[in-house]
Design a protein around this motif. Structure first.
Motif, mmCIF file in Angstrom:
data_model
loop_
_atom_site.group_PDB
_atom_site.id
_atom_site.type_symbol
_atom_site.label_atom_id
_atom_site.label_comp_id
_atom_site.label_asym_id
_atom_site.label_seq_id
_atom_site.Cartn_x
_atom_site.Cartn_y
_atom_site.Cartn_z
ATOM 1 N N PRO A 105 0.654 -1.337 0.180
ATOM 2 C CA PRO A 105 0.048 -0.132 -0.041
ATOM 3 C C PRO A 105 1.104 1.030 0.248
ATOM 4 C CG PRO A 105 -0.097 -1.273 2.162
ATOM 5 C CD PRO A 105 0.673 -1.819 1.120
ATOM 6 N N ILE A 106 0.710 2.341 -0.840
ATOM 7 C CA ILE A 106 1.241 3.490 -0.772
ATOM 8 C C ILE A 106 0.702 4.739 -0.337
ATOM 9 C CG2 ILE A 106 2.800 2.377 -2.707
ATOM 10 C CD1 ILE A 106 0.638 5.311 -3.651
ATOM 11 N N SER A 107 1.173 5.410 -0.012
ATOM 12 C CA SER A 107 0.820 6.888 0.521
ATOM 13 C C SER A 107 1.240 7.903 -0.658
ATOM 14 C CB SER A 107 1.024 7.348 1.625
ATOM 15 O OG SER A 107 0.375 6.497 2.930
ATOM 16 N N PRO A 108 0.376 8.596 -1.282
ATOM 17 C CA PRO A 108 0.982 9.564 -2.386
ATOM 18 C C PRO A 108 1.942 10.550 -1.781
ATOM 19 C CG PRO A 108 -1.450 9.247 -2.841
ATOM 20 C CD PRO A 108 -1.124 8.562 -1.425
ATOM 21 N N SER A 109 3.030 11.130 -2.534
ATOM 22 C CA SER A 109 3.912 11.836 -1.807
ATOM 23 C C SER A 109 4.399 12.578 -2.660
ATOM 24 C CB SER A 109 4.875 11.298 -1.133
ATOM 25 O OG SER A 109 5.909 12.128 -0.835
ATOM 26 N N ASP A 110 4.704 13.796 -2.929
ATOM 27 C CA ASP A 110 5.321 14.633 -4.025
ATOM 28 C C ASP A 110 6.950 14.703 -3.777
ATOM 29 O OD1 ASP A 110 2.780 15.542 -4.775
ATOM 30 O OD2 ASP A 110 2.926 17.465 -3.836
ATOM 31 N N ALA A 111 7.528 13.675 -2.846
ATOM 32 C CA ALA A 111 8.905 13.774 -2.745
ATOM 33 C C ALA A 111 9.504 12.301 -2.559
ATOM 34 C CB ALA A 111 9.359 14.569 -1.457
ATOM 35 N N VAL A 112 8.778 11.385 -2.074
ATOM 36 C CA VAL A 112 9.210 10.031 -1.535
ATOM 37 C C VAL A 112 8.898 9.139 -2.458
ATOM 38 C CG1 VAL A 112 9.503 8.299 0.269
ATOM 39 C CG2 VAL A 112 9.396 10.701 0.813
ATOM 40 N N ASP A 113 9.706 8.283 -3.263
ATOM 41 C CA ASP A 113 9.653 7.232 -4.251
ATOM 42 C C ASP A 113 9.334 6.199 -3.329
ATOM 43 O OD1 ASP A 113 10.312 8.660 -6.369
ATOM 44 O OD2 ASP A 113 12.425 7.893 -6.443
ATOM 45 N N PHE A 114 8.703 5.041 -4.086
ATOM 46 C CA PHE A 114 8.233 3.891 -3.064
ATOM 47 C C PHE A 114 9.568 3.244 -2.897
ATOM 48 C CE2 PHE A 114 5.062 3.188 -7.241
ATOM 49 C CZ PHE A 114 3.995 4.087 -6.565
ATOM 50 N N THR A 115 9.211 2.518 -1.612
ATOM 51 C CA THR A 115 10.277 1.794 -0.817
ATOM 52 C C THR A 115 10.726 0.559 -1.412
ATOM 53 O OG1 THR A 115 8.774 0.496 0.608
ATOM 54 C CG2 THR A 115 9.745 2.669 1.414
ATOM 55 N N GLY A 116 9.689 0.001 -2.437
ATOM 56 C CA GLY A 116 10.267 -1.401 -3.159
ATOM 57 C C GLY A 116 10.730 -1.045 -4.591
ATOM 58 N N GLY A 117 10.936 0.495 -4.969
ATOM 59 C CA GLY A 117 11.487 0.584 -6.234
ATOM 60 C C GLY A 117 10.498 0.701 -7.135
ATOM 61 N N GLN A 118 10.540 0.647 -8.501
ATOM 62 C CA GLN A 118 9.638 0.569 -9.453
ATOM 63 C C GLN A 118 8.500 -0.546 -9.537
ATOM 64 O OE1 GLN A 118 10.435 2.004 -13.677
ATOM 65 N NE2 GLN A 118 9.875 0.054 -14.166
ATOM 66 N N ALA A 119 7.286 -0.057 -9.420
ATOM 67 C CA ALA A 119 6.405 -0.855 -9.448
ATOM 68 C C ALA A 119 6.002 -1.205 -10.867
ATOM 69 C CB ALA A 119 4.873 -0.099 -8.895
ATOM 70 N N LYS A 120 5.302 -2.553 -10.854
ATOM 71 C CA LYS A 120 5.164 -2.966 -12.425
ATOM 72 C C LYS A 120 3.463 -2.614 -12.772
ATOM 73 C CE LYS A 120 8.153 -6.609 -12.916
ATOM 74 N NZ LYS A 120 8.592 -7.400 -14.105
ATOM 75 N N ALA A 121 2.867 -2.426 -11.604
ATOM 76 C CA ALA A 121 1.346 -1.802 -11.777
ATOM 77 C C ALA A 121 0.993 -1.263 -10.530
ATOM 78 C CB ALA A 121 0.462 -3.071 -12.211
ATOM 79 N N LEU A 122 -0.503 -0.520 -10.512
ATOM 80 C CA LEU A 122 -1.012 -0.179 -9.636
ATOM 81 C C LEU A 122 -2.262 -0.590 -9.735
ATOM 82 C CD1 LEU A 122 -0.011 3.771 -10.038
ATOM 83 C CD2 LEU A 122 0.862 2.268 -8.480
ATOM 84 N N TYR A 123 -2.740 -0.857 -8.273
ATOM 85 C CA TYR A 123 -4.370 -1.278 -8.114
ATOM 86 C C TYR A 123 -4.998 0.078 -7.463
ATOM 87 C CZ TYR A 123 -8.338 -2.547 -5.696
ATOM 88 O OH TYR A 123 -9.654 -2.758 -5.570
ATOM 89 N N ILE A 124 -5.753 0.249 -8.095
ATOM 90 C CA ILE A 124 -6.822 1.776 -7.465
ATOM 91 C C ILE A 124 -8.083 1.207 -6.905
ATOM 92 C CG2 ILE A 124 -7.969 3.844 -8.209
ATOM 93 C CD1 ILE A 124 -4.770 3.759 -8.754
ATOM 94 N N GLY A 125 -8.057 1.500 -5.454
ATOM 95 C CA GLY A 125 -9.082 0.934 -4.826
ATOM 96 C C GLY A 125 -10.302 1.807 -4.885
ATOM 97 N N VAL A 126 -10.305 3.252 -4.975
ATOM 98 C CA VAL A 126 -11.355 4.196 -5.151
ATOM 99 C C VAL A 126 -10.912 5.212 -6.437
ATOM 100 C CG1 VAL A 126 -12.491 5.975 -4.044
ATOM 101 C CG2 VAL A 126 -11.979 4.037 -2.536
ATOM 102 N N ALA A 127 -11.852 5.193 -7.448
ATOM 103 C CA ALA A 127 -11.493 5.768 -8.595
ATOM 104 C C ALA A 127 -11.163 7.198 -8.584
ATOM 105 C CB ALA A 127 -12.723 5.758 -9.617
ATOM 106 N N GLY A 128 -10.297 7.824 -9.130
ATOM 107 C CA GLY A 128 -10.162 9.205 -9.426
ATOM 108 C C GLY A 128 -8.740 9.612 -10.035
ATOM 109 N N ASN A 129 -8.211 10.825 -10.202
ATOM 110 C CA ASN A 129 -7.071 10.999 -10.915
ATOM 111 C C ASN A 129 -5.866 10.606 -9.983
ATOM 112 O OD1 ASN A 129 -8.528 12.767 -12.641
ATOM 113 N ND2 ASN A 129 -8.022 14.728 -11.678
ATOM 114 N N VAL A 130 -4.673 10.402 -10.936
ATOM 115 C CA VAL A 130 -3.613 9.709 -10.208
ATOM 116 C C VAL A 130 -2.503 10.461 -11.247
ATOM 117 C CG1 VAL A 130 -2.125 7.824 -10.037
ATOM 118 C CG2 VAL A 130 -4.569 7.395 -9.617
#
Length: 77
Positions: free
Chosen positions: A10-35
Protein backbone atom coordinates in the motif's frame (compact mmCIF):
# COMPACT_ATOMS: atom_id res chain seq x y z
CA UNK A 1 -2.66 -8.62 -16.61
CA UNK A 2 -0.30 -11.49 -17.22
CA UNK A 3 2.04 -12.89 -14.59
CA UNK A 4 1.63 -13.32 -10.89
CA UNK A 5 2.20 -10.35 -8.61
CA UNK A 6 4.60 -11.46 -5.90
CA UNK A 7 4.47 -8.35 -3.73
CA UNK A 8 1.86 -5.70 -3.03
CA UNK A 9 2.60 -2.60 -0.96
CA UNK A 10 0.00 0.00 0.00
CA UNK A 11 1.30 3.45 -0.82
CA UNK A 12 0.70 6.97 0.40
CA UNK A 13 0.96 9.56 -2.37
CA UNK A 14 3.95 11.87 -1.89
CA UNK A 15 5.48 14.64 -3.98
CA UNK A 16 8.97 13.76 -2.74
CA UNK A 17 9.28 10.12 -1.58
CA UNK A 18 9.61 7.26 -4.11
CA UNK A 19 8.19 3.78 -3.43
CA UNK A 20 10.31 1.84 -0.93
CA UNK A 21 10.12 -1.24 -3.18
CA UNK A 22 11.49 0.55 -6.26
CA UNK A 23 9.64 0.72 -9.57
CA UNK A 24 6.23 -0.93 -9.44
CA UNK A 25 5.00 -2.95 -12.41
CA UNK A 26 1.38 -1.90 -11.88
CA UNK A 27 -0.96 0.02 -9.60
CA UNK A 28 -4.18 -1.14 -8.02
CA UNK A 29 -6.69 1.68 -7.56
CA UNK A 30 -9.24 1.04 -4.78
CA UNK A 31 -11.33 4.20 -5.20
CA UNK A 32 -11.52 5.86 -8.63
CA UNK A 33 -10.02 9.28 -9.30
CA UNK A 34 -7.11 11.15 -10.83
CA UNK A 35 -3.59 9.75 -10.33
CA UNK A 36 -0.33 11.59 -10.95
CA UNK A 37 2.39 8.96 -11.35
CA UNK A 38 6.11 9.32 -11.98
CA UNK A 39 6.74 7.36 -15.19
CA UNK A 40 10.22 7.44 -16.70
CA UNK A 41 11.11 10.37 -14.45
CA UNK A 42 8.15 12.48 -15.60
CA UNK A 43 4.94 13.32 -13.74
CA UNK A 44 2.00 12.02 -15.80
CA UNK A 45 -1.61 12.81 -14.87
CA UNK A 46 -4.04 9.94 -15.48
CA UNK A 47 -7.55 11.35 -15.24
CA UNK A 48 -10.54 9.47 -13.83
CA UNK A 49 -8.74 6.15 -13.32
CA UNK A 50 -11.33 3.46 -12.52
CA UNK A 51 -11.04 0.87 -9.77
CA UNK A 52 -8.80 -2.03 -10.79
CA UNK A 53 -5.27 -2.97 -11.82
CA UNK A 54 -3.46 -0.68 -14.24
CA UNK A 55 -0.19 -1.64 -15.94
CA UNK A 56 1.75 1.52 -15.17
CA UNK A 57 5.45 1.07 -14.38
CA UNK A 58 6.15 3.92 -11.98
CA UNK A 59 8.35 4.90 -9.05
CA UNK A 60 5.98 7.22 -7.18
CA UNK A 61 2.44 8.56 -7.02
CA UNK A 62 2.43 12.28 -6.34
CA UNK A 63 0.04 13.75 -3.78
CA UNK A 64 -0.53 16.80 -5.99
CA UNK A 65 -3.54 16.25 -8.27
CA UNK A 66 -4.09 12.66 -7.04
CA UNK A 67 -7.65 12.09 -5.82
CA UNK A 68 -7.81 8.28 -6.13
CA UNK A 69 -7.36 6.36 -2.87
CA UNK A 70 -6.66 2.80 -1.79
CA UNK A 71 -3.62 2.71 -4.08
CA UNK A 72 -1.38 -0.36 -3.95
CA UNK A 73 1.94 -0.77 -5.79
CA UNK A 74 2.24 -4.23 -7.39
CA UNK A 75 5.56 -5.97 -8.03
CA UNK A 76 6.51 -9.33 -9.51
CA UNK A 77 6.45 -11.36 -12.69
Amino acid sequence: MTGVQTCALPISPSDAVDFTGGQAKALYIGVAGNVTAIVGGQAILFTAMPVGIHRIACTRVNATATAATGIVALYGA
